[in-house]
Design an enzyme around this catalytic site. Structure first.
Site, PDB file in Angstrom:
ATOM      1  N   HIS A   1       5.522  52.772   2.386  1.00  0.00           N
ATOM      2  CA  HIS A   1       4.070  52.691   2.585  1.00  0.00           C
ATOM      3  C   HIS A   1       3.478  54.091   2.440  1.00  0.00           C
ATOM      4  CE1 HIS A   1       3.538  53.720   7.180  1.00  0.00           C
ATOM      5  NE2 HIS A   1       4.359  54.540   6.603  1.00  0.00           N
TER       6      HIS A   1
ATOM      7  N   CYS B   1       2.440  61.547   5.761  1.00  0.00           N
ATOM      8  CA  CYS B   1       2.353  60.077   5.637  1.00  0.00           C
ATOM      9  C   CYS B   1       1.314  59.649   4.608  1.00  0.00           C
ATOM     10  CB  CYS B   1       2.043  59.451   6.990  1.00  0.00           C
ATOM     11  SG  CYS B   1       3.452  59.487   8.093  1.00  0.00           S
TER      12      CYS B   1
ATOM     13  N   HIS C   1       6.384  56.816   0.924  1.00  0.00           N
ATOM     14  CA  HIS C   1       7.591  57.230   1.649  1.00  0.00           C
ATOM     15  C   HIS C   1       8.102  55.995   2.378  1.00  0.00           C
ATOM     16  CE1 HIS C   1       4.477  57.507   4.743  1.00  0.00           C
ATOM     17  NE2 HIS C   1       5.434  57.276   5.619  1.00  0.00           N
TER      18      HIS C   1
ATOM     19  N   HIS D   1      10.480  53.884   5.588  1.00  0.00           N
ATOM     20  CA  HIS D   1      10.958  53.858   6.971  1.00  0.00           C
ATOM     21  C   HIS D   1      11.996  52.759   7.111  1.00  0.00           C
ATOM     22  CE1 HIS D   1       7.898  56.478   8.729  1.00  0.00           C
ATOM     23  NE2 HIS D   1       6.999  55.860   7.975  1.00  0.00           N
TER      24      HIS D   1
ATOM     25  N   ASP E   1      10.616  43.159   3.809  1.00  0.00           N
ATOM     26  CA  ASP E   1      11.844  43.931   3.626  1.00  0.00           C
ATOM     27  C   ASP E   1      11.989  44.391   2.172  1.00  0.00           C
ATOM     28  OD1 ASP E   1      14.254  45.139   4.368  1.00  0.00           O
ATOM     29  OD2 ASP E   1      15.415  43.363   3.834  1.00  0.00           O
ATOM     30  N   HIS E   2      12.222  45.688   2.001  1.00  0.00           N
ATOM     31  CA  HIS E   2      12.346  46.306   0.678  1.00  0.00           C
ATOM     32  C   HIS E   2      11.079  46.142  -0.163  1.00  0.00           C
ATOM     33  CE1 HIS E   2      16.476  46.673   1.958  1.00  0.00           C
ATOM     34  NE2 HIS E   2      16.680  47.512   0.960  1.00  0.00           N
TER      35      HIS E   2
ATOM     36  N   GLU F   1       8.939  52.540  14.144  1.00  0.00           N
ATOM     37  CA  GLU F   1       8.799  53.113  12.804  1.00  0.00           C
ATOM     38  C   GLU F   1       9.844  54.202  12.600  1.00  0.00           C
ATOM     39  OE1 GLU F   1       4.778  53.791  10.677  1.00  0.00           O
ATOM     40  OE2 GLU F   1       5.360  55.735  11.504  1.00  0.00           O
TER      41      GLU F   1
HETATM   42 ZN   LIG Z   1       5.152  56.317   7.343  1.00  0.00          ZN
END
Ligand SMILES: [Zn+2]
Length: 143
Positions: free
Chosen positions: A14, A33, A39, A41, A79-80, A129
């Site tokens: 995200h 961010c 990037h 998580h 997911d992914h 996160e």
């Molecule tokens: Zn982030």
């Protein structure tokens, strides 16, 4: 009343970005961010359900059933994935941990009520996160 929890994991990309602001202001507020090229998580989601144990099974809710709901309603969609781009229910939302947990609540709460025939109710969502940063939500009204 008994509380049971299921913990699941997903990985997603995200960026935190408010389109109403300049790039400079986004970088000032969100720092790394706001990185334009995303990037990732490794998220941990803990879903807590409450209810009275069923006298026939001893279960508030079958963990297998709870896992299936979380997989079908949330994990398959996030997911992914790129949370800003790939997930219809997050469209036009800032993909902060706080907004994610509220969006997940809106999906899981009615599903758990229906599947359990109102024997069980979603009590709390906790979304990590990072190992040290998380958001919790219990369905309180947001202004
Ligand atoms: Zn982030």
């Amino acid at each position: 009343m008994v509380y049971i929890s299921k913990q699941v994991h997903f990985s997603a990309a995200h960026k935190l970005y408010n389109p109403a602001w300049s790039r400079e202001k986004n970088e000032e507020v969100f720092g790394a961010c706001a990185n334009e090229n995303w990037h990732g998580h490794n998220f941990e989601l803990i879903v807590t359900v409450k209810g009275e144990p069923d006298p026939d099974t001893g279960f508030v809710m079958n963990f297998k059933e709870l896992k299936r709901i979380i997989e079908d309603c949330i994990l398959e969609k996030v997911d992914h994935k790129n949370l800003n781009v790939d997930v219809p229910f997050l469209k036009d939302r800032i993909t902060s941990c706080e907004n994610l947990v509220v969006s997940f609540w809106k999906i899981l709460q009615p599903e758990i009520a229906v599947v359990s025939n109102n024997r069980a109710a979603l009590h709390k969502l906790k979304l990590f996160e990072t190992p040290t940063s998380y958001a919790e939500y219990s369905g309180e009204k947001l202004s």
